[in-house]
Design a protein around this motif. Structure first.
Motif, PDB file in Angstrom:
ATOM      1  N   VAL A 286     -38.322  18.569  -9.922  1.00 28.11           N
ATOM      2  CA  VAL A 286     -39.418  17.074  -9.931  1.00 28.11           C
ATOM      3  C   VAL A 286     -40.160  17.800  -8.784  1.00 28.11           C
ATOM      4  O   VAL A 286     -40.454  18.747  -7.682  1.00 28.11           O
ATOM      5  CB  VAL A 286     -38.605  16.255  -9.056  1.00 28.11           C
ATOM      6  N   VAL A 287     -41.919  17.862  -9.316  1.00 30.12           N
ATOM      7  CA  VAL A 287     -42.462  18.747  -8.411  1.00 30.12           C
ATOM      8  C   VAL A 287     -43.917  17.411  -7.748  1.00 30.12           C
ATOM      9  O   VAL A 287     -44.986  18.525  -7.325  1.00 30.12           O
ATOM     10  CB  VAL A 287     -43.720  19.496  -9.480  1.00 30.12           C
ATOM     11  N   ASP A 288     -43.983  16.124  -8.154  1.00 36.44           N
ATOM     12  CA  ASP A 288     -44.276  15.209  -7.201  1.00 36.44           C
ATOM     13  C   ASP A 288     -43.973  14.476  -6.626  1.00 36.44           C
ATOM     14  O   ASP A 288     -44.280  13.248  -6.249  1.00 36.44           O
ATOM     15  CB  ASP A 288     -45.586  14.868  -8.686  1.00 36.44           C
ATOM     16  N   CYS A 289     -42.750  14.252  -5.729  1.00 36.52           N
ATOM     17  CA  CYS A 289     -41.535  13.181  -5.134  1.00 36.52           C
ATOM     18  C   CYS A 289     -40.304  14.240  -4.626  1.00 36.52           C
ATOM     19  O   CYS A 289     -40.316  15.013  -5.060  1.00 36.52           O
ATOM     20  CB  CYS A 289     -41.135  12.728  -5.848  1.00 36.52           C
ATOM     21  N   GLU A 290     -40.302  13.798  -3.061  1.00 35.71           N
ATOM     22  CA  GLU A 290     -39.527  14.406  -2.010  1.00 35.71           C
ATOM     23  C   GLU A 290     -38.646  13.426  -1.356  1.00 35.71           C
ATOM     24  O   GLU A 290     -39.106  12.572  -0.560  1.00 35.71           O
ATOM     25  CB  GLU A 290     -39.841  15.158  -1.248  1.00 35.71           C
ATOM     26  N   ASP A 291     -37.375  13.326  -2.099  1.00 41.88           N
ATOM     27  CA  ASP A 291     -36.749  12.233  -1.946  1.00 41.88           C
ATOM     28  C   ASP A 291     -37.255  10.599  -1.150  1.00 41.88           C
ATOM     29  O   ASP A 291     -37.499  10.101  -0.352  1.00 41.88           O
ATOM     30  CB  ASP A 291     -35.969  12.627  -0.075  1.00 41.88           C
ATOM     31  N   GLY A 292     -38.279  10.601  -2.222  1.00 45.20           N
ATOM     32  CA  GLY A 292     -39.071   8.967  -2.225  1.00 45.20           C
ATOM     33  C   GLY A 292     -40.385   8.466  -1.812  1.00 45.20           C
ATOM     34  O   GLY A 292     -40.956   7.987  -2.135  1.00 45.20           O
ATOM     35  N   LEU A 293     -40.224  10.398  -1.216  1.00 40.55           N
ATOM     36  CA  LEU A 293     -41.727  10.573  -0.533  1.00 40.55           C
ATOM     37  C   LEU A 293     -42.723  11.284  -1.954  1.00 40.55           C
ATOM     38  O   LEU A 293     -42.477  12.647  -1.940  1.00 40.55           O
ATOM     39  CB  LEU A 293     -42.168  11.692   0.484  1.00 40.55           C
ATOM     40  N   ARG A 294     -43.850  10.278  -2.145  1.00 38.38           N
ATOM     41  CA  ARG A 294     -44.846  10.856  -3.181  1.00 38.38           C
ATOM     42  C   ARG A 294     -45.630  11.669  -2.645  1.00 38.38           C
ATOM     43  O   ARG A 294     -46.080  12.066  -1.182  1.00 38.38           O
ATOM     44  CB  ARG A 294     -45.877  10.074  -3.442  1.00 38.38           C
TER      45      ARG A 294
END
Length: 710
Positions: free
Chosen positions: A578-586
């Motif tokens: 996943v390259v555009d989201c980290e634990d729900g953070l855009r």
């Protein structure tokens, strides 16, 4: 409603209790007859109350859910204050006990439904909503306690939401599945049946309102632990969704874990409120620790059987341990059983020992993410144990983990994983005829496209069928219906719809062709056949210094890299990133030169495509094309800014890993789209999913090379 293990906020209702009430009301729904249309505010279609127990699942009374026709109902809910109501179709997935209800049965008959009188309603389409937190504790006698309830009723001829408090008067029945909790102290009006009953001290749902008293105040409710009486699947369990009980509560625990992690939300979570109330689950954990532990347990496959889970508990508690009734079925139930038996000075050690045994337990199946889930559970154990039980105990935990690492890894054994390794798979994906749709955007008319519909053969030849010019984007589905139908007629085989390859200019790569319907009542294209996206204008991407990030390689270097990535993904398997989201953070998509540095096995995944937060978001897909990728996944973002997305991350990773070879992804994505269309909750995470699948060895027409199906 407490047993003394947790003290609530003193002084009566306060901020924490108001926040708890808001959380309960946000999850409470009302249930109407199916096909109510615009009559959803009419009391005549209203059946009762319920609440979201997990994403896309509603818990209510059997007599409420079964009052609809044919097991179909309409669920009406609110996404927040002032946002208005929404309605979604639902079907009764299971009820306990099951019994026939006479047509046009009156309220008295329905209200006498035998205990436990519980039902799970499965939504027919994915929606974004809040879920209640349901206790993992076993049943207990709650004497002289106060509980909070929520529901809907007809007040003054109108449907109105209401809530209140009741006192626990005792129980009705006992030592059997028909035990109910007796409530008093408030009038329970018609319609609140199916609503949640909440322990305001611990801040968790403990029951479901069942009936009102014949005379006077109060009524009865059913403890949520009675859901453990749901039928156990008769056959082999090969996936989580094969067992409704495990599917619902695993989804419940992952939802609350992901909600607690979410860094882009200013709303209080259930764990936040439980912490304000002073709750201390099992005397050992904070609400946040409990939420994280349950989420990690839910990432694992469930117990292989109730007997196996009881054996695990007996190994910790001894043969004298009291087994709750109904017996525990899931990892969360086992954790709840520990709360009732642990000594204060050993409570945390018991929880940690339980987690270690779960980590090594026998599995009914293994998913591609199981090994990572076991490691994540170990990290939780290690971090929780730091500085608390003592050095000797921590050393013993580490030795157990090392012993676990010495065991051979358990291979995924799902049906999909086995199919990826069978000889029949190669024959299934042998080149076949396919349909090709090419769109060309007019630079001076960006809202219009020229188009071409062709048929491709298994040996690479392409035959043009129809062309069109200057068609507005919004009119494309209608205009292309007949040409595409002709292409499909020439390509489809009995039971095997042909693939549709869609070649799009880079600025239109997000076009939702898979959602097009070619006629009234027709399924979306992507639900009927594999639909993949290709880039039609790579040669028009900028040369030289790449404005999307870094120095762009030469054409020969780029082609070599694309082919190398493609070969790896089809020979050795793939891993999602996943390259555009980290634990729900855009977060911004990395620049193209950073993407080029990812391992060749990488399949980039966009979780929040369309949730534009940054100036370069519109070129997120273009960066992936620039990075040399021929395979990528994304979903069109339709949720609220703070909607949880952990399930998409988890399932996208498992789907890519499960494929075995990237050439199975078109089929797997097609199956997911068909599942969403058919209303299967286990596929709802894939709502709006798209697949970029662009073979660099098979250029599109116009380059002088032949084209072959993926």
């Amino acid at each position: 409603m407490t047993d003394g293990h947790a003290r609530g906020a003193p002084g009566g209702p306060g901020n924490a209790h108001r926040a708890l009430r808001d959380l309960v009301m946000a999850a409470t729904v009302r249930i109407h007859r199916a096909g109510s249309g615009y009559a959803l505010d009419e009391p005549g279609t209203f059946l009762g109350s319920g609440f979201f127990v997990a994403p896309n699942w509603v818990l209510t009374c059997a007599h409420v859910a079964r009052s609809g026709e044919g097991g179909e109902v309409t669920v009406v809910y609110e996404t927040g204050p002032g946002r208005g109501t929404s309605a979604v179709a639902g079907e009764v997935a299971t009820a306990i006990p099951e019994q026939d209800i006479p047509e046009h049965a009156g309220p008295a008959l329905r209200g006498n439904w035998p205990a436990p009188d519980l039902a799970l309603v499965r939504l027919r389409e994915p929606v974004d909503h809040d879920c209640a937190y349901v206790t993992e504790r076993p049943a207990a006698y709650y004497g002289e306690a106060v509980v909070f309830y929520s529901g809907w009723s007809v007040v003054g001829g109108e449907l109105r939401r209401l809530n209140g408090t009741c006192t626990v008067q005792g129980t009705l029945g006992g030592w059997s599945d028909d035990e109910q909790i007796r409530l008093g102290g408030d009038v329970l009006p018609p319609g609140v049946s199916g609503g949640p009953v909440v322990d305001p001290v611990r801040g968790e749902v403990v029951g479901v309102l069942k009936s009102q008293a014949d005379r006077g105040l109060g009524g009865t409710c059913t403890g949520v632990e009675q859901l453990r009486a749901l039928p156990v699947p008769a056959g082999e369990v090969r996936a989580e969704h094969d067992d409704s009980y495990q599917a619902v509560f695993h989804a419940h625990d992952r939802y609350h874990r992901d909600r607690q992690r979410h860094p882009d939300s200013d709303r209080s979570t259930w764990a936040d409120v439980q912490n304000q109330l002073g709750a201390r689950p099992g005397r050992a954990l904070s609400p946040e620790e409990r939420t994280q532990l349950l989420g990690r347990l839910a990432d694992l496959p469930p117990p292989v059987s109730t007997r196996a889970l009881l054996g695990l508990l007996e190994s910790l508690l001894g043969s004298q341990a009291a087994i709750p009734h109904p017996a525990p079925r899931g990892w969360r139930d086992g954790l709840g059983a520990l709360y009732e038996t642990s000594r204060h000075d050993a409570a945390l050690e018991l929880v940690l020992d339980y987690a270690m045994r779960v980590m090594s337990a026998e599995r009914p199946f293994v998913t591609p993410g199981t090994q990572a889930a076991e490691r994540a559970l170990w990290e939780w154990v290690r971090q929780t144990a730091e500085g608390r039980p003592g050095p000797a105990y921590r050393r013993r935990l580490s030795e157990q983990w090392i012993e676990r690492l010495r065991l051979p890894p358990r291979d995924p054994s799902s049906a999909d994983a086995r199919a990826a390794r069978t000889p029949e798979h190669a024959a299934d994906r042998a080149p076949r005829r396919f349909a090709l749709l090419e769109l060309e955007q007019r630079g001076w008319e960006p809202g219009r496209c020229d188009w071409h519909v062709s048929v491709g053969g298994p040996t690479g030849e392409v035959v043009r069928l129809r062309d069109g010019e200057r068609t507005p984007l919004e009119e494309l589905p209608g205009v292309l219906a007949q040409p595409l139908a002709e292409a499909f007629r020439q390509c489809d085989e009995p039971g095997r719809p042909a693939d549709l390859q869609v070649a799009l200019p880079h600025l239109l790569l997000g076009l939702d062709v898979d959602a097009w319907q070619l006629g009234p009542g027709e399924p979306p294209l992507g639900a009927h056949r594999p639909v993949v996206v290709r880039c039609a204008d790579r040669e028009q991407l900028p040369d030289g210094d790449d404005p999307l990030g870094g120095k762009r390689p030469s054409a020969d270097e780029e082609q070599h890299e694309r082919e190398a990535r493609w070969r790896w993904l089809h020979a050795y398997g793939a891993k999602a990133e996943v390259v555009d989201c980290e634990d729900g953070l855009r977060v911004p998509v990395p620049p193209a030169d950073s993407l080029r540095g990812f391992p060749y096995r990488t399949v980039p995944v966009l979780c929040r495509y369309g949730d534009d937060r940054f100036e370069d978001d519109p070129v997120a897909l273009v960066r992936i094309v620039h990075g040399g990728y021929g395979v990528a996944l994304w979903r069109r973002w339709r949720g609220r800014p703070d909607a949880v997305c952990g399930e998409f991350h988890r399932q996208a990773g498992d789907t890519v890993a499960r494929a075995g070879s990237a050439d199975r992804l078109p089929e797997l994505v097609h199956a997911l789209r068909a599942g969403v269309r058919a209303g299967k909750p286990e596929t709802f995470w894939a709502d709006g999913i798209a697949l970029f699948y662009d073979d660099p060895r098979r250029p599109l027409p116009g380059t002088g090379d032949l084209l072959e199906a993926p």
